[in-house]
Design a protein around this motif. Structure first.
Motif, PDB file in Angstrom:
ATOM      1  N   GLU A   7      52.756  47.661  31.376  1.00 45.87           N
ATOM      2  CA  GLU A   7      52.572  46.525  32.270  1.00 45.87           C
ATOM      3  C   GLU A   7      51.267  45.808  31.954  1.00 45.87           C
ATOM      4  N   SER A   8      51.273  44.481  32.156  1.00 47.81           N
ATOM      5  CA  SER A   8      50.067  43.695  31.917  1.00 47.81           C
ATOM      6  C   SER A   8      49.845  42.629  32.988  1.00 47.81           C
ATOM      7  N   ALA A   9      50.739  42.555  33.992  1.00 49.03           N
ATOM      8  CA  ALA A   9      50.607  41.537  35.035  1.00 49.03           C
ATOM      9  C   ALA A   9      49.401  41.836  35.916  1.00 49.03           C
ATOM     10  N   GLU A  10      48.876  40.803  36.548  1.00 50.27           N
ATOM     11  CA  GLU A  10      47.713  40.966  37.416  1.00 50.27           C
ATOM     12  C   GLU A  10      48.068  41.701  38.709  1.00 50.27           C
ATOM     13  N   LEU A  24      56.893  51.166  49.117  1.00 48.86           N
ATOM     14  CA  LEU A  24      56.550  50.087  48.197  1.00 48.86           C
ATOM     15  C   LEU A  24      55.278  49.388  48.665  1.00 48.86           C
ATOM     16  N   VAL A  25      54.264  49.326  47.780  1.00 53.99           N
ATOM     17  CA  VAL A  25      52.987  48.682  48.102  1.00 53.99           C
ATOM     18  C   VAL A  25      52.606  47.754  46.957  1.00 53.99           C
ATOM     19  N   GLU A  26      51.588  46.947  47.199  1.00 54.71           N
ATOM     20  CA  GLU A  26      51.086  46.020  46.187  1.00 54.71           C
ATOM     21  C   GLU A  26      49.997  46.691  45.351  1.00 54.71           C
ATOM     22  N   GLY A  27      50.061  46.467  44.037  1.00 49.32           N
ATOM     23  CA  GLY A  27      49.061  47.007  43.136  1.00 49.32           C
ATOM     24  C   GLY A  27      48.289  45.899  42.450  1.00 49.32           C
ATOM     25  N   ARG A  28      46.977  46.101  42.294  1.00 52.32           N
ATOM     26  CA  ARG A  28      46.096  45.114  41.665  1.00 52.32           C
ATOM     27  C   ARG A  28      45.569  45.674  40.342  1.00 52.32           C
ATOM     28  N   LYS A  29      45.546  44.823  39.333  1.00 55.75           N
ATOM     29  CA  LYS A  29      45.120  45.248  38.013  1.00 55.75           C
ATOM     30  C   LYS A  29      43.616  45.481  37.984  1.00 55.75           C
ATOM     31  N   LEU A  30      43.209  46.675  37.510  1.00 58.23           N
ATOM     32  CA  LEU A  30      41.796  46.986  37.317  1.00 58.23           C
ATOM     33  C   LEU A  30      41.372  46.637  35.895  1.00 58.23           C
ATOM     34  N   TYR A  31      42.097  47.175  34.950  1.00 56.92           N
ATOM     35  CA  TYR A  31      41.899  46.859  33.540  1.00 56.92           C
ATOM     36  C   TYR A  31      43.225  47.129  32.846  1.00 56.92           C
ATOM     37  N   SER A  32      43.255  47.032  31.546  1.00 55.77           N
ATOM     38  CA  SER A  32      44.511  47.072  30.802  1.00 55.77           C
ATOM     39  C   SER A  32      45.315  48.333  31.098  1.00 55.77           C
ATOM     40  N   GLY A  33      46.485  48.139  31.717  1.00 56.65           N
ATOM     41  CA  GLY A  33      47.398  49.247  31.968  1.00 56.65           C
ATOM     42  C   GLY A  33      47.088  50.075  33.182  1.00 56.65           C
TER      43      GLY A  33
END
Length: 253
Positions: free
Chosen positions: A189-192, A161-170
């Motif tokens: 998904e749409s969270a930051e 399990l790691v942290e993911g950061r939003k690049l652009y939509s989806g």
């Protein structure tokens, strides 16, 4: 030069000259060097493409070393090496597919003959045969469900399990345990920032958003089981058609 049994490798130093022959220029003749001019061995390559033969001959001629007529030649035949070609493994899936197609075509021919000869209710057997064909695309559902269940189980047992950061939509970016940046697309998904569960042992990327796998595993198992049941049922109906033609089963199924 490759054949079904072996592969002959000819170094450029073993080639005396290259000739293009044949009525349409589709035959490439490679003449090997020899101490005596009369003892030179030649190898021939056939091709359907005359421009391809000309292009290969031109390339080889440019690569040949410049020799004088009086310069001694080595025996080029001794420089040619033979390597046996390994036979590819039998693709049993393709063999099974060909056998299945052959059986279906034979069954169709038998039903057509029975229909022409006036056999009663032969169209019932034909309908069973046509319904059975639907099992072919349904098997992809079995495979898709099985692959989804297998990947989800690997995530459940080997996932990190790691942290993911939003690049652009989806689309999210995350860093694996080896420090490499990866991307994962999830249109729902749409969270930051999200948690991403991925399998570091998989050759190809296997990942999902969120740590929960029970729902996905249950859905994959359901898809696999339902597709398998439908495939087996339709295949049995399809087999019943030819059996009815052969009077093994009654026509009034």
């Amino acid at each position: 030069m490759q054949s079904r049994a072996s592969e002959r490798r000819i170094p450029v130093a073993a080639i005396e000259r290259v000739e293009v022959k044949g009525p349409k220029g589709r035959r490439l003749v490679v003449v090997l060097t020899a101490p005596e001019a009369g003892d030179r061995e030649s190898l021939t390559v056939y091709s359907r493409s005359a421009p391809g033969v000309l292009a290969l001959a031109h390339t080889l001629r440019q690569s040949l070393p410049i020799r004088d007529e009086t310069q001694p030649r080595a025996d080029g035949a001794l420089l040619v090496t033979r390597v046996p070609v390994a036979k590819p493994a039998t693709d049993w899936r393709r063999v099974a597919l060909r056998c299945s197609v052959s059986l279906y075509l034979l069954a169709a021919a038998a039903m057509l003959i029975r229909g022409v000869s006036g056999a009663a209710e032969w169209y019932v057997a034909l309908a069973c045969w046509l319904i059975g064909i639907v099992a072919v695309p349904l098997r992809h559902g079995v495979r898709a469900g099985w692959e989804m269940a297998r990947e989800t189980w690997r995530l459940r047992t080997c996932g990190v399990l790691v942290e993911g950061r939003k690049l652009y939509s989806g689309t999210y970016e995350f860093t694996d345990i080896e420090g490499r940046a990866r991307q994962l697309t999830d249109a729902y998904e749409s969270a930051e920032q999200v948690q991403i569960l991925y399998d570091p042992t998989a050759a190809e990327q296997v990942a999902q958003v969120g740590p929960r796998t029970a729902g996905t595993l249950a859905f994959a198992a359901l898809v696999c089981l339902l597709s398998l049941a439908a495939t087996v049922t339709l295949a049995a109906i399809g087999v019943a058609g030819p059996l009815a033609v052969l009077d093994v089963l009654p026509v009034g199924l």
